[in-house]
Scaffold this active site. Structure first.
Site, PDB file in Angstrom:
ATOM      1  N   PHE A  75       0.848  -1.181   0.000  1.00  0.00           N
ATOM      2  CA  PHE A  75       0.000   0.000   0.000  1.00  0.00           C
ATOM      3  C   PHE A  75       0.886   1.234   0.000  1.00  0.00           C
ATOM      4  CE2 PHE A  75       0.680  -1.475   4.286  1.00  0.00           C
ATOM      5  CZ  PHE A  75       1.061  -0.332   4.977  1.00  0.00           C
ATOM      6  N   TYR A  76       0.261   2.340  -0.302  1.00  0.00           N
ATOM      7  CA  TYR A  76       0.969   3.615  -0.407  1.00  0.00           C
ATOM      8  C   TYR A  76       0.528   4.535   0.715  1.00  0.00           C
ATOM      9  CZ  TYR A  76       2.612   1.809  -4.739  1.00  0.00           C
ATOM     10  OH  TYR A  76       3.245   1.016  -5.658  1.00  0.00           O
TER      11      TYR A  76
END
Length: 157
Positions: free
Chosen positions: A29-30
């Site tokens: 994820f970012y």
């Protein structure tokens, strides 16, 4: 600092499965993403985690900084994820001496299969495996940050 030099391809057949050497379950994820820079957390096989910073918007080459982080902290950081958490299984497949990473996406991105070839040298089309489809290097919609913030690009759906 390292340089990431990669090419991306859609996958046109399942023939790559005959050459699988390894398989890694990935959740990533970012926590930050904007044009030319991303901050990503990747958890591999639920056992290890890495924080990666990428800079640059050139199609094949970007600056990359990568650090191991405690698994518990990576799990905590999911609360700060922007967009969706990407689930995929990465398969290592060797062809003519080159290592391809074939990502089979799950969750909302199920059905998408992308192969990456990381090498600083130019690999001629004749050296590429037949199971590769269209090259999508430089098409931002096929990069993981775009997939996390958007969805499956229409052409791949």
């Amino acid at each position: 600092m390292g340089k990431e030099v990669e090419r991306k391809f859609l996958v046109s057949s399942s023939a790559w499965r005959d050459g699988i050497e390894a398989e890694i379950r990935i959740r990533q994820f970012y926590v930050a993403a904007q044009p030319g820079r991303t901050v990503r957390v990747r958890i591999s096989d639920g056992r290890s985690a890495r924080l990666t910073l990428k800079f640059g918007d050139r199609a094949r080459e970007r600056d990359e900084f990568e650090y191991s982080i405690p698994l518990a902290e990576a799990e905590e950081l999911t609360a700060f994820a922007i967009g969706r958490v990407i689930e995929k299984t990465r398969h290592h497949v060797r062809h003519r001496g080159y290592l391809y990473e074939v990502d089979v996406f799950g969750g909302k991105l199920a059905g998408l299969v992308i192969a990456e070839l990381e090498t600083p040298e130019d690999v001629s089309d004749e050296m590429l495996p037949d199971w590769l489809g269209r090259e999508v290097t430089g098409e931002s919609r096929f990069y993981n940050a775009s997939l996390a913030l958007g969805g499956i690009p229409e052409i791949a759906a």
